[in-house]
Design a protein around this motif. Structure first.
Motif, PDB file in Angstrom:
ATOM      1  N   ALA A 153      67.808   6.513  25.487  1.00  0.00           N
ATOM      2  CA  ALA A 153      68.467   7.736  25.955  1.00  0.00           C
ATOM      3  C   ALA A 153      68.721   8.604  24.738  1.00  0.00           C
ATOM      4  N   SER A 154      68.398   9.902  24.848  1.00  0.00           N
ATOM      5  CA  SER A 154      68.763  10.792  23.746  1.00  0.00           C
ATOM      6  C   SER A 154      69.611  11.932  24.282  1.00  0.00           C
ATOM      7  N   ILE A 155      70.674  12.224  23.561  1.00  0.00           N
ATOM      8  CA  ILE A 155      71.581  13.315  23.947  1.00  0.00           C
ATOM      9  C   ILE A 155      71.641  14.279  22.774  1.00  0.00           C
ATOM     10  N   THR A 156      71.262  15.535  23.032  1.00  0.00           N
ATOM     11  CA  THR A 156      71.153  16.505  21.933  1.00  0.00           C
ATOM     12  C   THR A 156      72.107  17.685  22.130  1.00  0.00           C
ATOM     13  N   PRO A 157      72.489  18.327  21.039  1.00  0.00           N
ATOM     14  CA  PRO A 157      73.447  19.443  21.088  1.00  0.00           C
ATOM     15  C   PRO A 157      72.754  20.791  21.215  1.00  0.00           C
ATOM     16  N   TRP A 158      73.549  21.837  21.357  1.00  0.00           N
ATOM     17  CA  TRP A 158      73.022  23.194  21.568  1.00  0.00           C
ATOM     18  C   TRP A 158      72.726  23.913  20.251  1.00  0.00           C
ATOM     19  N   ASN A 159      73.250  23.437  19.131  1.00  0.00           N
ATOM     20  CA  ASN A 159      73.134  24.253  17.914  1.00  0.00           C
ATOM     21  C   ASN A 159      71.726  24.239  17.314  1.00  0.00           C
ATOM     22  N   PHE A 160      70.966  23.165  17.609  1.00  0.00           N
ATOM     23  CA  PHE A 160      69.538  23.146  17.257  1.00  0.00           C
ATOM     24  C   PHE A 160      68.766  22.708  18.504  1.00  0.00           C
ATOM     25  N   PRO A 161      68.498  23.661  19.402  1.00  0.00           N
ATOM     26  CA  PRO A 161      67.934  23.311  20.717  1.00  0.00           C
ATOM     27  C   PRO A 161      66.543  22.683  20.612  1.00  0.00           C
ATOM     28  N   PHE A 162      65.857  22.931  19.502  1.00  0.00           N
ATOM     29  CA  PHE A 162      64.476  22.468  19.336  1.00  0.00           C
ATOM     30  C   PHE A 162      64.389  21.258  18.389  1.00  0.00           C
ATOM     31  N   PRO A 183      69.449  17.270  27.233  1.00  0.00           N
ATOM     32  CA  PRO A 183      69.764  18.375  26.319  1.00  0.00           C
ATOM     33  C   PRO A 183      71.171  18.897  26.610  1.00  0.00           C
ATOM     34  N   ALA A 184      71.731  19.642  25.673  1.00  0.00           N
ATOM     35  CA  ALA A 184      73.034  20.277  25.909  1.00  0.00           C
ATOM     36  C   ALA A 184      72.915  21.215  27.107  1.00  0.00           C
TER      37      ALA A 184
END
Ligand code: ADP
Length: 491
Positions: A153-162, A183-184
């Motif tokens: 599972a990966s959970i990523t933030p909004w500050n680096f969307p890519f 994604p965020a």
């Protein structure tokens, strides 16, 4: 937004589960906003726990065949993904700028760094090697092999969307893992476009899944599932700790990239102009919303005035505005409550004797369409002291406090006086000072006379409350691999 994309198919608004573009099971959607105008730019499927479990099941079903493919095969698919992403640069940067607010030039910089992660791990997958040990038993042989951990599972933030997508998902794919990515909620569009390109690149059904939507519901489903064997997270320390605790029940592997409160020390022998230009580049990158932004600036007394003046000169050149305006170098914050937090830190610093050198508030005069955007002026505060909130807490916005110090030991002590330990920077031209301070700073990453420390070859990660594990470099693959020991008796 749609009309601006050259490849309309990259504007995906549904979840991606087992090769199907999928609405939320309850049909709900939520708005994605442009932070520079406060306007809705898309409505995206608001997936829940049930949908997440479907994605986990798809990833679980796809794991046996994906993990059995050769690293060379997987590398070829990753390479194809890399090439397709590269060709879609303009569209991806447009999506990034619209949903995160960052200036287009910063989206381009993020793109270049982020796409390099895919290229790197496409190659790195083939360097995963085991060992044959020097046995202590003449009649036995002892070996080590490395195998993919399973569903990640990966959970990523909004500050680096890519780039957060590529640094987490590319090594997982290269190692032979399958993915459920969240994604965020603020920036799902870039992540969904990346899934579309992965689909086109020939990533098989179920290997790569994306669930956008209800963070707590999706997070819970990920944490609770025994089928998910690893959770990779980038985001706040608060949420990271909660997820870590949740993962205990199923004893998952975890990688955590959490908050920072980076020190930036300028010693009296430093190149002051270079230090000033670098600190402004670091502190105001992405409007101060990166986990490795310079947060607490310590300057040695003899050069303090000169440094502060040079900082202000550099800040004056920043141009606030919407990200698609080519003149803009400083974009909005991600949400209105972020303005409140930054303002709170600035007001607290002023109440305790801080002095505004420039900025200090939201801009009075931005014109339409930006008048409703979430902007804060780039702010520099002199005479800062350790009892201020801006010293202790992560501001995550465009406000930079400058503290003065006399002795080297004092600077190192102040720098280490934080629960965080992600990135630390200092400027000096003295080689022995450079070694000494680099070894003394309790941070996972150190920049000496340089703030651009992130690259696909270098291990990214922190110590203390800033996280666990490393991304990128030769170390980054290990997070997705289990070590298996095999002993063979010769009879
Ligand atoms: P920030 O304050 O920078 O938004 P967060 O830690 O809230 O940092 O967000 C980082 C990521 O964590 C985002 O993808 C967000 O949706 C996700 N997130 C937030 N709350 C939860 C939760 N309870 N469970 C799982 N993920 C969460």
């Amino acid at each position: 937004l749609l009309s601006r994309l050259k490849d309309k198919d990259l504007a995906q608004t549904l979840g991606y589960i087992g090769d199907e573009w999928t609405p939320a099971s309850d049909g709900s959607t939520y708005p994605v906003m442009d932070p520079s105008t406060d306007e809705e730019i898309a409505r995206v499927a608001n997936l829940k726990g049930r949908d997440t479990n479907a994605a986990i099941a798809a990833a679980h079903a796809a794991f046996p065949s994906w993990s059995k493919r050769t690293a060379k095969d997987r590398g070829a698919i990753l390479r194809k993904w890399y090439e397709l992403v590269l060709a879609a640069q303009d569209d991806i940067c447009t999506l990034m700028t619209f949903e995160s607010g960052k200036p287009f030039k910063e989206s381009q910089a993020e793109f270049v760094g982020g796409v390099a992660s895919i290229e790197w791990f496409a190659e790195q997958g083939r360097r995963v090697e085991g060992d044959i040990l020097q046995t202590v038993h003449g009649d036995r042989r002892q070996l080590v092999i490395k195998q993919p951990v399973g569903v990640c599972a990966s959970i990523t933030p909004w500050n680096f969307p890519f780039s957060m997508v590529t640094r987490k998902n590319a090594p997982a794919l290269a190692a032979g893992c399958t993915i459920v990515h969240k994604p965020a909620e603020q920036t799902p569009l870039t992540a969904l476009a990346m899934a579309k390109l992965a689909q086109r690149a020939g990533v098989p059904a179920g290997v790569y899944n994306v669930v956008s939507g209800d963070a707590a519901a999706i997070g819970n489903a990920m944490v609770q599932s025994d089928l998910v064997r690893k959770l990779g997270f980038t985001g706040s320390t608060r949420v990271g700790k909660m997820l870590m605790a949740g993962c205990a029940d199923t004893v998952k592997r975890i990688s955590m990239e959490l908050g920072g409160n980076a020190p930036f020390i300028v010693f009296d022998d430093a190149d002051v102009q270079s230090a000033a230009a670098n600190v402004v580049a670091s502190a105001f990158r992405n409007a101060g919303q990166t986990c490795i932004c310079a947060n607490r600036i310590f300057v040695q007394e003899p050069i303090a005035e000169e440094f502060e003046q040079a900082v202000v000169d550099n800040v004056r050149k920043l141009k606030l505005g919407g990200g698609m305006d080519p003149k803009t170098t400083l974009g909005p914050l991600i949400a209105p409550n972020a303005i409140e937090r930054v303002k709170g830190h600035v007001d607290d610093a002023l109440a305790q004797g801080g002095r505004v050198l420039i900025g200090g508030s939201s801009p009075p005069d931005l014109q339409a369409p930006y008048s409703k955007g979430y902007f804060f002026q780039p702010t520099v505060i002199a005479d800062a002291t350790p009892n201020m909130k801006i010293y202790r807490e992560e501001t995550f916005g465009p406000a930079m406090p400058v503290f003065r110090f006399k002795y080297d030991e004092e600077a190192v002590k102040l720098a280490n006086d934080s629960e965080y330990g992600l990135a630390g920077y200092f400027f000096t031209t003295d080689l022995s000072r450079a070694w000494r301070v680099a070894e003394q700073l309790q941070y996972g990453m150190i920049g000496v006379n340089e703030v651009g420390i992130t690259s696909e070859v270098a291990p990214f990660g922190g110590v203390k409350h800033s996280g666990l594990g490393r991304e990128h470099g030769k170390y980054g693959m290990d997070e997705f691999l289990e070590i298996k020991y095999i002993q063979m008796g010769l009879g």
